[in-house]
Design a protein around this motif. Sequence first.
Motif, short mmCIF file in Angstrom:
data_model
loop_
_atom_site.label_atom_id
_atom_site.label_comp_id
_atom_site.label_asym_id
_atom_site.label_seq_id
_atom_site.Cartn_x
_atom_site.Cartn_y
_atom_site.Cartn_z
N TYR A 49 1.00 -1.14 -0.31
CA TYR A 49 0.44 0.23 0.29
C TYR A 49 0.77 1.03 -0.22
CZ TYR A 49 -3.85 3.06 1.07
OH TYR A 49 -4.77 4.13 1.18
N LEU A 50 2.02 1.15 1.27
CA LEU A 50 2.96 2.53 1.00
C LEU A 50 3.97 2.84 -0.57
CD1 LEU A 50 3.93 2.26 4.90
CD2 LEU A 50 2.70 3.72 3.53
N LEU A 51 3.83 1.39 -1.37
CA LEU A 51 4.59 1.94 -2.41
C LEU A 51 3.72 2.37 -3.25
CD1 LEU A 51 6.92 -1.72 -2.12
CD2 LEU A 51 7.54 0.75 -2.28
N ARG A 52 2.82 1.99 -3.39
CA ARG A 52 1.34 2.39 -4.38
C ARG A 52 1.27 3.93 -3.99
NH1 ARG A 52 -1.15 -3.49 -4.42
NH2 ARG A 52 0.23 -5.22 -5.66
N THR A 53 1.59 4.15 -2.46
CA THR A 53 0.71 4.87 -2.87
C THR A 53 2.26 7.04 -2.05
OG1 THR A 53 -0.89 3.70 -1.56
CG2 THR A 53 -0.60 6.71 -0.92
N LEU A 54 3.60 6.52 -1.57
CA LEU A 54 3.78 7.22 -1.70
C LEU A 54 4.12 7.88 -2.69
CD1 LEU A 54 5.92 5.61 1.21
CD2 LEU A 54 3.90 7.58 1.44
N ASP A 55 4.19 9.13 -3.03
CA ASP A 55 4.62 9.76 -4.25
C ASP A 55 5.09 11.24 -3.97
OD1 ASP A 55 4.63 10.98 -6.47
OD2 ASP A 55 1.75 11.31 -6.52
N PRO A 56 6.26 10.83 -4.89
CA PRO A 56 7.60 12.03 -4.71
C PRO A 56 6.86 13.69 -5.09
CG PRO A 56 7.89 10.27 -6.46
CD PRO A 56 6.88 9.88 -5.78
N ASP A 57 6.26 13.57 -5.77
CA ASP A 57 5.12 15.14 -6.00
C ASP A 57 4.05 15.06 -4.59
OD1 ASP A 57 6.37 14.81 -8.94
OD2 ASP A 57 4.05 14.13 -9.32
N ARG A 58 4.52 14.71 -3.95
CA ARG A 58 3.45 14.87 -2.58
C ARG A 58 5.06 15.56 -1.81
NH1 ARG A 58 -2.12 12.69 -1.21
NH2 ARG A 58 -2.28 14.66 -1.25
N HIS A 59 6.20 15.12 -1.08
CA HIS A 59 7.49 14.90 -0.85
C HIS A 59 6.65 14.44 0.74
CE1 HIS A 59 8.44 17.83 -3.67
NE2 HIS A 59 7.41 18.38 -4.15
N PRO A 60 7.31 13.29 0.41
CA PRO A 60 6.92 11.71 1.87
C PRO A 60 7.96 12.15 2.57
CG PRO A 60 7.13 10.55 -0.37
CD PRO A 60 7.25 11.49 -0.61
N VAL A 61 7.66 12.19 3.96
CA VAL A 61 8.77 11.94 5.13
C VAL A 61 7.77 11.20 6.14
CG1 VAL A 61 8.53 14.74 4.69
CG2 VAL A 61 7.40 13.75 6.29
N VAL A 62 8.52 10.21 7.10
CA VAL A 62 8.40 9.92 8.25
C VAL A 62 8.97 10.77 9.03
CG1 VAL A 62 11.16 7.99 7.67
CG2 VAL A 62 8.62 7.63 9.14
N VAL A 63 8.16 10.08 10.32
CA VAL A 63 8.14 10.96 11.88
C VAL A 63 7.92 10.14 12.50
CG1 VAL A 63 7.33 12.66 13.62
CG2 VAL A 63 7.13 13.12 10.61
N MET A 64 9.45 9.79 12.78
CA MET A 64 9.14 8.28 14.03
C MET A 64 9.95 8.97 15.27
SD MET A 64 12.36 6.53 11.65
CE MET A 64 13.11 5.52 12.23
N GLY A 65 9.64 7.86 16.65
CA GLY A 65 9.73 7.89 17.82
C GLY A 65 9.42 7.26 18.82
N ASP A 66 9.96 7.10 19.71
CA ASP A 66 8.81 6.91 21.04
C ASP A 66 7.77 7.72 20.81
OD1 ASP A 66 10.01 8.08 23.44
OD2 ASP A 66 11.54 7.60 21.82
N LYS A 67 7.07 7.45 22.00
CA LYS A 67 6.07 8.42 21.77
C LYS A 67 5.94 9.31 22.90
CE LYS A 67 2.11 5.09 21.75
NZ LYS A 67 0.96 4.21 22.30
N ALA A 68 6.91 9.45 24.01
CA ALA A 68 7.73 10.68 24.83
C ALA A 68 8.38 11.27 23.76
CB ALA A 68 8.03 10.53 26.24
N ASP A 69 9.14 10.62 23.07
CA ASP A 69 10.31 11.91 22.62
C ASP A 69 9.31 12.76 21.55
OD1 ASP A 69 12.71 11.66 23.08
OD2 ASP A 69 13.34 9.62 22.21
N LEU A 70 8.81 12.19 20.28
CA LEU A 70 7.87 12.20 19.49
C LEU A 70 6.64 13.16 19.82
CD1 LEU A 70 6.10 9.27 17.99
CD2 LEU A 70 8.05 11.13 17.28
N LYS A 71 6.66 13.72 21.35
CA LYS A 71 5.49 14.95 21.77
C LYS A 71 5.78 16.39 22.41
CE LYS A 71 1.66 11.88 23.45
NZ LYS A 71 0.67 11.77 24.32
N ALA A 72 7.57 15.85 22.61
CA ALA A 72 8.67 16.98 22.59
C ALA A 72 8.69 17.67 22.42
CB ALA A 72 10.20 16.20 22.90
#
Length: 248
Positions: free
Chosen positions: A225-248
């Motif tokens: 699904y991700l391979l068929r959906t992520l589009d370079p024209d939409r500039h995809p990124v990943v935001v990743m981390g444990d819940k505490a660090d993500l909320k910092a």
Amino acid sequence: MDGMHIRGGMRTTAVAAVLGALVMPLTACGGSDDGSGKKGEGQAGDGSRQARTVDLKRIPDVGDKLQKQIPANSRQVVAVYGQGKDSGDSTIVLYTKSGSTWDKTRSWEGHNGKKGWTTNHHEGDKRSPVGVFTLSDSGGVLADPGAKLPYTQSSGFQAPHYWAKSHWNDFDYVIAIDYNRVKGTSPNDPTRPEGQSKGGSIWLHMDHGSGTSACVSLSKSGMEYLLRTLDPDRHPVVVMGDKADLKA
């Protein structure tokens, strides 16, 4: 790899024969464990949870520090919510932007580094790096399933068979996370601009039921699904981390 780069939109058939003979350095996103856990599968036919949330003003449960690092032109965000600082379990959510607001479109259960997360990743620490990273290139052992990102098919992605059998299909599909790598190259290009000690070869890839060496893993259907959906024209990124660090 010997430094050969697969650039731009080059696709499967033109490069498979060359790359298939090359050896892949499975240093960060590899290593065998017993892999005895169950793969995370959701409620939808593609293995995802389809419950939608629409018109979000920002990516949920991500604090200002990381929220500000999401490029203004990005309209696709893969958020990886780690269960805890030292946990290998995570939830992966795809958000898409329509106008000025975000919609939650899919989610999957998956895994991250078997020892959890770190804000200072180093080779062999078995932790996934916390941060915001672009998603530029993809590939795998299997043929291109219709990826929008440049896709490199090669037997060089094959996990070695001295690993536990549960790991043999880990790299059937991969999406490179742009941590310490050169964008516009095959995911298995070994170049590490920040040096070997900072680790590399950190990917989204197929799940084997337990924590990884540093990558993020989810179901085969989720990867498709991700391979068929992520589009370079939409500039995809990943935001990743444990819940505490993500909320910092």
